[in-house]
Each structure stands twice: as structure tokens, then as C-alpha cells.
Design a protein around this motif. Structure first.
Motif, PDB file in Angstrom:
ATOM      1  N   ALA A  40       0.833  -1.205   0.000  1.00 52.66           N
ATOM      2  CA  ALA A  40       0.000   0.000   0.000  1.00 52.66           C
ATOM      3  C   ALA A  40       0.869   1.257   0.000  1.00 52.66           C
ATOM      4  O   ALA A  40       0.560   2.247  -0.681  1.00 52.66           O
ATOM      5  N   GLU A  41       1.975   1.212   0.761  1.00 55.74           N
ATOM      6  CA  GLU A  41       2.889   2.351   0.789  1.00 55.74           C
ATOM      7  C   GLU A  41       3.532   2.571  -0.574  1.00 55.74           C
ATOM      8  O   GLU A  41       3.701   3.708  -1.025  1.00 55.74           O
TER       9      GLU A  41
ATOM     10  N   GLU B 231      -0.190  10.401  -3.605  1.00 56.64           N
ATOM     11  CA  GLU B 231      -1.006  11.480  -3.054  1.00 56.64           C
ATOM     12  C   GLU B 231      -1.040  12.707  -3.955  1.00 56.64           C
ATOM     13  O   GLU B 231      -2.002  13.481  -3.921  1.00 56.64           O
ATOM     14  N   ASP B 232       0.011  12.926  -4.751  1.00 54.11           N
ATOM     15  CA  ASP B 232      -0.012  14.097  -5.626  1.00 54.11           C
ATOM     16  C   ASP B 232      -0.635  13.789  -6.986  1.00 54.11           C
ATOM     17  O   ASP B 232      -0.689  14.660  -7.866  1.00 54.11           O
ATOM     18  N   LEU B 233      -1.090  12.546  -7.169  1.00 55.12           N
ATOM     19  CA  LEU B 233      -1.853  12.146  -8.359  1.00 55.12           C
ATOM     20  C   LEU B 233      -1.122  12.437  -9.666  1.00 55.12           C
ATOM     21  O   LEU B 233      -1.722  12.868 -10.657  1.00 55.12           O
ATOM     22  N   ASP B 234       0.196  12.187  -9.668  1.00 56.03           N
ATOM     23  CA  ASP B 234       0.951  12.413 -10.903  1.00 56.03           C
ATOM     24  C   ASP B 234       1.241  11.115 -11.647  1.00 56.03           C
ATOM     25  O   ASP B 234       1.962  11.108 -12.647  1.00 56.03           O
TER      26      ASP B 234
ATOM     27  N   ASP C 239       4.562   7.753  -4.641  1.00 56.24           N
ATOM     28  CA  ASP C 239       5.325   8.718  -3.847  1.00 56.24           C
ATOM     29  C   ASP C 239       6.663   8.163  -3.375  1.00 56.24           C
ATOM     30  O   ASP C 239       7.629   8.919  -3.213  1.00 56.24           O
ATOM     31  N   VAL C 240       6.741   6.853  -3.138  1.00 55.49           N
ATOM     32  CA  VAL C 240       7.955   6.277  -2.579  1.00 55.49           C
ATOM     33  C   VAL C 240       9.149   6.455  -3.509  1.00 55.49           C
ATOM     34  O   VAL C 240      10.297   6.467  -3.066  1.00 55.49           O
ATOM     35  N   TYR C 241       8.878   6.623  -4.811  1.00 55.19           N
ATOM     36  CA  TYR C 241       9.966   6.782  -5.775  1.00 55.19           C
ATOM     37  C   TYR C 241      10.329   8.250  -6.012  1.00 55.19           C
ATOM     38  O   TYR C 241      11.175   8.546  -6.853  1.00 55.19           O
TER      39      TYR C 241
END
Length: 292
Positions: free
Chosen positions: A240-241, A246-249, A253-255
Motif C-alpha cells: 500500500a505504501e 497522493e499528488d496524483l501524478d 510517492d515512494v519513488y
């Protein structure tokens, strides 16, 4: 896991060969070794193909090994180890893969269930269960499967990683290895076979040992199920992480932890969200503001 199971059974069969061999017939043993040499030469040097060559030869080797006094399963193990399991150029499958594909339905669907059916034919009642945990022989079987397997596999792997150049895969944690080590406590075919060979003079004790194998395997299954489910929860959270965006790009996000633009987009998104919540809070505190 499959490699672990194979190596585990291999060592058990070697124990059978070393400790449960009584009178040796050296002539038959020599014939079996010669047959194995022929098997290897045909398979590895001449590259002969065809079941009609190897099946009769395997039966002869098995018969000679049986009559030599060494447990006949050693013949099967030896021939299996001689099979080439890596693919060469132009091959779609190695000899080991082809034979495994052909034999698996008969082995998994017929041979193993029949062996288990005939070997484990013992009634397990209240008295039998009580004896399992009071007699040293049967208690040793249960502890050997539940504790011994876990300690042996986990401890052996840790010592190997500690004192050699080997290392645990980065994709695994030691907790994963321990859970799989507990799962290896499921002892069925080979454990039942060793139990029969070890207590041939006492049929009643043999039945109790069979029951102990079943109980120990059941305990190992239950413990391993709990441990593996706990580890699965960890990996579900990690997944899930890794998939959070979250920024919907379109990029998780982890990368993007080292990308300033990513953090700026998150800050803008949080500020917009905060402004929205403040507006809702003010509207709730002053209901007339909206109508005005």
C-alpha cells in the motif's frame, strides 16, 4: 520452499541409508553402483533419450539396491541427482523438467497419497493423544518436527549467512525465514517412513509414532499459518505504501522522495485541502454567512 523440501527429504533419506542399513550384500550393491554408472553415461555422455531405455535400467538398479540391504529409495535419489536440470541451447525444457512434468501427476496424485494412506492408517483417540505427550519417543517426534525443524533450518541459515559470504535475499526478512522454517515441520511421507523403520519391533509404538507425526505436522501447520499471516499483513502494508500516489501524478510517492517538485505538489495539495476544511469550519460556525 520447494528447494527446502527437497533438501530436507534428501538428508532424511541419507539418514535412512546410513542408520537403517543392516546386512550389506556387496555384490548387489556393486551391481547397483554399476547400473548407476551406466545410467549416468547414457544420460550425460551419449545423451540417449527414450523411456524404454531408462525405465528397465531404473528397475534393475532399484532391485539391486533393495537386495543390497541399502534402502531402495537411495537408488531413486541417486538417479534423480544425475538428471540435468539446466537447459542447453535449443532446448525448450531440460531432461529434469521433462521427467518432472511427466511423473508429477503419478507421483503427487497417486504414489504419495497411497503411501500416506497405507503408512498413516492409525486410529487417533483420546488415549493415543495422551500417550503422545507422555512417552519420550512420541514427544520427541512432535518436538523434532515443531521445534527441531524450525531451529535447525533457521539456525543453519543464520550461521551460513554469519560465517560465509552467503546472505539473505534483500526481498526477505529473517522473520519470513523463521515462518517458513516452522512450516517445514510438516513431516509426512519421509517422517512416517523413518518411524516405521525405527520401531519395527514394537507395532504399538510404531502406531503411536505415526500419530505423533500427524500431531506434530498439525501443530507446525497452525503455527506457520499464524506467522505467515502476520508477515503477509506486513507486506500488504508495504505494498500500500509503494502504491500511494497522493499528488496524483501517476508515479508512486515512494519513488519521488528526493524530488523537490514532488514535495511542492504535496504541499500545494495539503494547503488546498486545509483551505477547504477551514471554509467548511467557518460555514458551520456561522450558518448565516452562506445565505448572506
Amino acid at each position: 520452499l520447494l528447494t527446502l523440501a527437497v533438501v530436507d527429504d534428501l538428508f532424511a533419506i541419507l539418514i535412512i541409508a546410513v542408520f537403517f542399513t543392516s546386512d550389506l550384500n556387496f555384490a548387489a550393491l556393486g551391481g547397483a553402483v554399476a547400473g548407476l554408472a551406466v545410467f549416468w553415461f547414457l544420460l550425460r555422455r551419449l545423451r540417449v533419450r527414450g523411456w524404454y531405455v531408462y525405465v528397465p535400467l531404473a528397475l534393475v538398479i532399484w532391485g539391486l539396491m533393495y537386495n543390497s540391504g541399502v534402502h531402495a529409495t537411495i537408488a531413486g535419489v541417486a538417479m534423480g541427482l544425475m538428471l540435468r536440470c539446466h537447459r542447453e541451447e535449443g532446448e525448450e525444457a531440460s531432461p529434469g523438467e521433462r521427467i518432472e512434468h511427466l511423473v508429477r501427476p503419478y507421483s503427487a496424485g497417486l504414489a504419495v497419497p497411497l503411501f500416506a494412506l497405507f503408512s498413516a492408517g492409525v486410529a487417533v483417540g483420546g488415549d493415543a493423544l495422551a500417550d503422545i505427550f507422555t512417552r519420550p519417543e512420541t514427544l520427541g517426534v512432535v518436538l523434532g518436527l515443531v521445534v527441531g525443524k524450525a531451529v535447525g533450518i533457521f539456525g543453519g541459515t543464520w550461521l551460513t549467512a554469519r560465517f560465509t559470504r552467503a546472505s539473505l535475499s534483500e526481498e526477505l526478512a529473517w522473520s519470513d525465514l523463521f515462518a517458513v522454517s516452522v512450516l517445514a515441520g510438516i513431516g509426512f511421507t519421509v517422517s512416517l517412513l523413518i518411524g516405521e523403520l525405527a520401531f519395527t519391533d514394537d507395532p504399538h509404538l510404531t502406531d503411536e509414532v505415526k500419530a505423533a507425526v500427524l500431531v506434530g505436522s498439525l501443530v507446525a501447520v497452525l503455527l506457520a499459518t499464524v506467522l505467515l499471516r502476520l508477515r503477509n499483513r506486513v507486506y500488504v502494508r508495504l505494498r500500500a505504501e509503494e502504491e500511494r500516489d497522493e499528488d496524483l501524478d501517476g508515479v508512486p510517492d515512494v519513488y519521488q522522495q528526493d524530488d523537490p517538485a514532488h514535495h511542492q505538489r504535496l504541499a500545494d495539495a495539503y494547503e488546498d485541502k486545509a483551505a477547504e476544511h477551514r471554509a467548511r469550519a467557518r460555514k458551520r460556525d456561522d450558518p448565516g454567512a452562506g445565505s448572506a
